[in-house]
Design a protein around this motif. Structure first.
Motif, PDB file in Angstrom:
ATOM      1  N   LYS A 164       4.301   6.461  -5.439  1.00 45.02           N
ATOM      2  CA  LYS A 164       4.395   5.770  -7.039  1.00 45.02           C
ATOM      3  C   LYS A 164       3.358   6.645  -7.882  1.00 45.02           C
ATOM      4  N   ASP A 165       2.350   6.105  -6.937  1.00 42.03           N
ATOM      5  CA  ASP A 165       0.979   6.817  -8.669  1.00 42.03           C
ATOM      6  C   ASP A 165      -0.094   7.646  -7.164  1.00 42.03           C
ATOM      7  N   GLY A 166       0.299   7.294  -6.166  1.00 39.31           N
ATOM      8  CA  GLY A 166      -1.321   7.673  -5.561  1.00 39.31           C
ATOM      9  C   GLY A 166      -2.540   6.736  -5.329  1.00 39.31           C
ATOM     10  N   THR A 167      -2.631   6.231  -5.580  1.00 37.84           N
ATOM     11  CA  THR A 167      -3.322   5.085  -5.153  1.00 37.84           C
ATOM     12  C   THR A 167      -3.962   4.078  -4.333  1.00 37.84           C
ATOM     13  N   LEU A 168      -4.431   3.368  -4.183  1.00 31.65           N
ATOM     14  CA  LEU A 168      -4.444   2.903  -3.047  1.00 31.65           C
ATOM     15  C   LEU A 168      -5.439   1.625  -4.156  1.00 31.65           C
ATOM     16  N   LEU A 169      -5.026  -0.166  -4.082  1.00 33.22           N
ATOM     17  CA  LEU A 169      -5.311  -1.255  -4.880  1.00 33.22           C
ATOM     18  C   LEU A 169      -5.931  -1.881  -3.581  1.00 33.22           C
ATOM     19  N   THR A 170      -6.934  -2.623  -3.547  1.00 32.95           N
ATOM     20  CA  THR A 170      -7.686  -3.389  -2.682  1.00 32.95           C
ATOM     21  C   THR A 170      -9.057  -4.168  -3.446  1.00 32.95           C
ATOM     22  N   ALA A 171      -9.744  -4.929  -3.196  1.00 32.76           N
ATOM     23  CA  ALA A 171     -10.919  -5.517  -3.171  1.00 32.76           C
ATOM     24  C   ALA A 171     -12.032  -5.528  -2.221  1.00 32.76           C
ATOM     25  N   THR A 172     -11.544  -4.530  -1.575  1.00 31.04           N
ATOM     26  CA  THR A 172     -12.357  -4.428  -0.434  1.00 31.04           C
ATOM     27  C   THR A 172     -13.905  -3.405  -0.780  1.00 31.04           C
ATOM     28  N   GLY A 173     -13.625  -3.491  -1.424  1.00 32.63           N
ATOM     29  CA  GLY A 173     -14.980  -2.044  -1.631  1.00 32.63           C
ATOM     30  C   GLY A 173     -15.475  -1.212  -1.396  1.00 32.63           C
ATOM     31  N   GLU A 174     -16.124  -1.452  -0.475  1.00 36.26           N
ATOM     32  CA  GLU A 174     -16.846  -0.317   0.849  1.00 36.26           C
ATOM     33  C   GLU A 174     -16.828  -0.182   1.841  1.00 36.26           C
ATOM     34  N   HIS A 181       0.544  -1.293   0.147  1.00 33.19           N
ATOM     35  CA  HIS A 181       0.529   0.046  -0.059  1.00 33.19           C
ATOM     36  C   HIS A 181       1.100   1.421  -0.073  1.00 33.19           C
ATOM     37  N   ALA A 182       1.876   1.155   1.148  1.00 30.68           N
ATOM     38  CA  ALA A 182       2.639   2.121   0.738  1.00 30.68           C
ATOM     39  C   ALA A 182       2.962   2.847  -0.707  1.00 30.68           C
ATOM     40  N   ASP A 206     -12.157   6.002   2.737  1.00 30.88           N
ATOM     41  CA  ASP A 206     -11.656   7.145   4.163  1.00 30.88           C
ATOM     42  C   ASP A 206     -10.293   7.371   4.311  1.00 30.88           C
ATOM     43  N   ILE A 207      -9.548   6.026   4.278  1.00 32.08           N
ATOM     44  CA  ILE A 207      -8.314   6.379   4.741  1.00 32.08           C
ATOM     45  C   ILE A 207      -7.641   7.389   3.907  1.00 32.08           C
ATOM     46  N   ALA A 208      -7.664   7.180   1.906  1.00 35.36           N
ATOM     47  CA  ALA A 208      -7.366   8.542   0.789  1.00 35.36           C
ATOM     48  C   ALA A 208      -7.767   9.370   1.266  1.00 35.36           C
TER      49      ALA A 208
END
Length: 278
Positions: free
Chosen positions: A150-160, A144-145, A200-202
């Motif tokens: 790298k490009d200001g993204t968080l990538l997950t399959a957690t949806g909401e 995540h860090a 929310d984290i983003a």
């Protein structure tokens, strides 16, 4: 139990272990710090310890009566080595064990859940810490860090789905409480902070740092394949499956563990970021 004796801290240079050592030392409790290298941690006596080398067990256990126990990293069946070690420790005078597990793993569950299940039959004084996901997952070399940098993204399959992200400092505070109070908790302790979605984290990261961060929602397959490029396939499947569980609400809960045991509320993610801990 009587006045706390010497605490053996496994993984003493790690995220929670280093903090447990520091807190114990600051409170005047004797500590023996162990890891794969005998690394100095805050002045605590350091001893080499390797889960894969039973010849290191006896020196680690010598003269200690309580243990902060972290499972071997990456092991799918940690009970195979941990339970013999704990039995050896009990014979050597170990009387209290505080085990680090995870909120997603109940007693009798996979991996460290098997150690959790066995602990009450081995020791009269024990606790199992089951923290939610660490705030430190957004720091250092965590994927995540890396993607944030790298490009200001968080990538997950957690949806909401929401997670009660918790600061490792709060986990360590609970651990020290469980190690040193006269009567051990003799239960598992689910440890959370205020629940937040990755969206929310983003948003918090964007507001506090001034750099735009977004949450990119992946499918299970996309998340699995992304992780498989970084780790063994079975572990990638496990972590991607945990994301789906989060999407279904498995980690959307709040406990009072930190405040009840330490007298203060858990740190919020915003406070964590504002302290410059990323």
């Amino acid at each position: 139990m009587s006045t706390p004796g010497t605490t053996l801290v496994i993984g003493a240079t790690g995220t929670t272990g280093s903090r447990v050592v520091s807190r114990l030392m600051a409170a005047g409790h004797p500590v023996k710090a162990v890891g794969r290298q005998a690394t100095d941690v805050g002045g605590a006596p350091a001893v080499r310890f390797d889960w894969n080398d039973p010849a290191t067990f006896d020196e680690a256990l010598d003269g200690v009566d309580r243990l902060y126990l972290i499972p071997p990293l990456g092991s799918r069946e940690p009970a195979a080595v941990m339970l013999p070690f704990l039995r050896r420790g009990r014979a050597a005078g170990l009387r209290r064990v505080v085990l680090l597990s995870a909120s997603a793993i109940p007693s009798g569950g996979p991996a460290v859940g098997q150690v959790h299940q066995a602990l009450p039959s081995l020791f009269d004084a024990w606790a199992v810490l089951r923290p939610s996901w660490f705030m430190q997952n957004f720091t250092g070399d965590h994927p995540h860090a890396q993607s944030i940098r790298k490009d200001g993204t968080l990538l997950t399959a957690t949806g909401e789905g929401r997670v009660g992200f918790v600061d490792a400092d709060d986990i360590a505070a609970v651990a020290v409480h469980a190690l040193t109070i006269p009567q051990a908790p003799n239960t598992d302790l689910v440890i959370t902070g205020p629940p937040l979605s990755y969206g929310d984290i983003a948003a918090v990261l964007t507001e506090v740092t001034g750099r735009r961060v977004t949450h990119r929602k992946l499918t299970y397959e996309q998340m699995r394949d992304r992780l498989a490029a970084l780790m063994p396939g079975e572990f990638a499947e496990l972590l991607a499956g945990m994301d789906l569980a989060i999407a279904d609400g498995a980690e959307d809960r709040t406990t009072d563990t930190v405040e009840r045991l330490t007298g203060r509320p858990p740190r919020s993610f915003r406070a964590f970021v504002e302290r410059g801990l990323l």
